[in-house]
Design an enzyme around this catalytic site. Structure first.
Site, PDB file in Angstrom:
ATOM      1  N   ASP A  54       0.837  -1.201   0.000  1.00 40.78           N
ATOM      2  CA  ASP A  54       0.000   0.000   0.000  1.00 40.78           C
ATOM      3  C   ASP A  54       0.876   1.257   0.000  1.00 40.78           C
ATOM      4  O   ASP A  54       2.103   1.187  -0.144  1.00 40.78           O
ATOM      5  CB  ASP A  54      -1.001  -0.032   1.163  1.00 40.78           C
ATOM      6  CG  ASP A  54      -0.339   0.093   2.537  1.00 40.78           C
ATOM      7  OD1 ASP A  54       0.900   0.261   2.604  1.00 40.78           O
ATOM      8  OD2 ASP A  54      -1.072   0.010   3.551  1.00 40.78           O
ATOM      9  N   THR A  72       2.955  -1.524   8.820  1.00 37.66           N
ATOM     10  CA  THR A  72       3.408  -2.398   9.907  1.00 37.66           C
ATOM     11  C   THR A  72       3.659  -3.836   9.469  1.00 37.66           C
ATOM     12  O   THR A  72       4.260  -4.615  10.216  1.00 37.66           O
ATOM     13  CB  THR A  72       2.336  -2.461  11.019  1.00 37.66           C
ATOM     14  OG1 THR A  72       1.136  -3.003  10.429  1.00 37.66           O
ATOM     15  CG2 THR A  72       2.051  -1.082  11.604  1.00 37.66           C
ATOM     16  N   HIS A 132      10.313 -24.264   9.163  1.00 35.99           N
ATOM     17  CA  HIS A 132       9.271 -24.948   9.938  1.00 35.99           C
ATOM     18  C   HIS A 132       7.852 -24.699   9.418  1.00 35.99           C
ATOM     19  O   HIS A 132       6.999 -25.575   9.552  1.00 35.99           O
ATOM     20  CB  HIS A 132       9.317 -24.496  11.402  1.00 35.99           C
ATOM     21  CG  HIS A 132      10.525 -25.009  12.137  1.00 35.99           C
ATOM     22  ND1 HIS A 132      10.614 -24.991  13.511  1.00 35.99           N
ATOM     23  CD2 HIS A 132      11.695 -25.549  11.690  1.00 35.99           C
ATOM     24  CE1 HIS A 132      11.791 -25.497  13.883  1.00 35.99           C
ATOM     25  NE2 HIS A 132      12.461 -25.830  12.794  1.00 35.99           N
ATOM     26  N   CYS A 140       3.362  -3.099   3.956  1.00 42.53           N
ATOM     27  CA  CYS A 140       2.495  -1.983   4.352  1.00 42.53           C
ATOM     28  C   CYS A 140       3.207  -1.207   5.452  1.00 42.53           C
ATOM     29  O   CYS A 140       4.437  -1.277   5.560  1.00 42.53           O
ATOM     30  CB  CYS A 140       1.103  -2.469   4.763  1.00 42.53           C
ATOM     31  SG  CYS A 140       1.026  -3.591   6.172  1.00 42.53           S
ATOM     32  N   HIS A 186       7.307 -31.118  10.396  1.00 45.19           N
ATOM     33  CA  HIS A 186       6.672 -29.824  10.128  1.00 45.19           C
ATOM     34  C   HIS A 186       5.588 -29.951   9.059  1.00 45.19           C
ATOM     35  O   HIS A 186       4.579 -29.250   9.099  1.00 45.19           O
ATOM     36  CB  HIS A 186       7.724 -28.801   9.707  1.00 45.19           C
ATOM     37  CG  HIS A 186       8.823 -28.661  10.702  1.00 45.19           C
ATOM     38  ND1 HIS A 186       8.603 -28.223  11.984  1.00 45.19           N
ATOM     39  CD2 HIS A 186      10.148 -28.955  10.620  1.00 45.19           C
ATOM     40  CE1 HIS A 186       9.746 -28.226  12.658  1.00 45.19           C
ATOM     41  NE2 HIS A 186      10.691 -28.671  11.843  1.00 45.19           N
TER      42      HIS A 186
HETATM   43  C1  RB5 Z   1      -1.853   2.542   6.740  1.00 41.11           C
HETATM   44  O1  RB5 Z   1      -1.940   3.719   7.481  1.00 41.11           O
HETATM   45  C2  RB5 Z   1      -1.564   1.373   7.644  1.00 41.11           C
HETATM   46  O2  RB5 Z   1      -2.626   1.157   8.506  1.00 41.11           O
HETATM   47  C3  RB5 Z   1      -1.279   0.127   6.833  1.00 41.11           C
HETATM   48  O3  RB5 Z   1      -0.224   0.362   5.985  1.00 41.11           O
HETATM   49  C4  RB5 Z   1      -0.886  -1.098   7.632  1.00 41.11           C
HETATM   50  O4  RB5 Z   1       0.144  -0.818   8.516  1.00 41.11           O
HETATM   51  C5  RB5 Z   1      -1.987  -1.832   8.261  1.00 41.11           C
HETATM   52  O5  RB5 Z   1      -1.788  -2.847   8.945  1.00 41.11           O
END
Ligand code: RB5
Length: 145
Positions: free
Chosen positions: A8, A67, A98, A65, A133
């Site tokens: 994203d 996080t 694994h 993304c 596994h």
């Molecule tokens: C975008 O602001 C953020 O929420 C997205 O990139 C991601 O981290 C969601 O888990």
């Protein structure tokens, strides 16, 4: 090996860094990620890319993304996908040995590009150990139906 890379707006810079790595490693890839800097919704990128891995069009997926968490949650809704957020080298290795993960997710807001490159390289180069596994993963596959 064929890799699909997606992401994203919050993962654009890291995604570009990892595309450079794939080129350096001479790995064929397709980028289906967001092309603009405006805010988009990560499931719109994670779900179609995960489906293409599950169908066998790609061997692996790298989803980025902010996080890594949203991408991981969405990707794991697709049958046949074993996705995980990885932000350290040890987990990158073990999640292949694994868990036979076919999708790795990372967060641009969590780690720097140097570590992310090492994680992706380790993950791409590590083989599944199978054996006990495989039996465990079979239980998850059975649950999926
Ligand atoms: C975008 O602001 C953020 O929420 C997205 O990139 C991601 O981290 C969601 O888990």
């Amino acid at each position: 090996m064929k890799v699909i890379i997606t992401g994203d707006h919050a993962g654009m810079t890291l995604r570009n860094e990892l595309k450079n790595l794939l080129e350096e490693m001479d790995i064929e890839y397709e980028d289906t990620g967001c092309t603009c800097e405006t805010s988009v919704d990560y499931p719109d990128y994670a779900l179609p890319a995960a489906e293409r891995v599950a169908k066998g069009e790609f061997d692996r997926g790298i989803f980025i993304c902010g996080t890594g968490i949203g991408m991981s949650i969405a990707a794991n809704k697709v049958n046949g996908i074993r996705a995980t957020v990885v932000h350290d080298i040890y987990s990158a290795k073990l999640t292949r040995q694994h868990n036979n993960t076919n999708v790795i997710t990372m967060g641009e807001r969590v780690i720097g590009p140097g570590l992310a490159r090492e994680i992706a390289k380790t993950w791409l180069e590590t083989e599944f150990e199978a054996g006990r596994h495989a039996n465990r993963l079979g239980k998850i596959a059975n649950y999926e139906g």
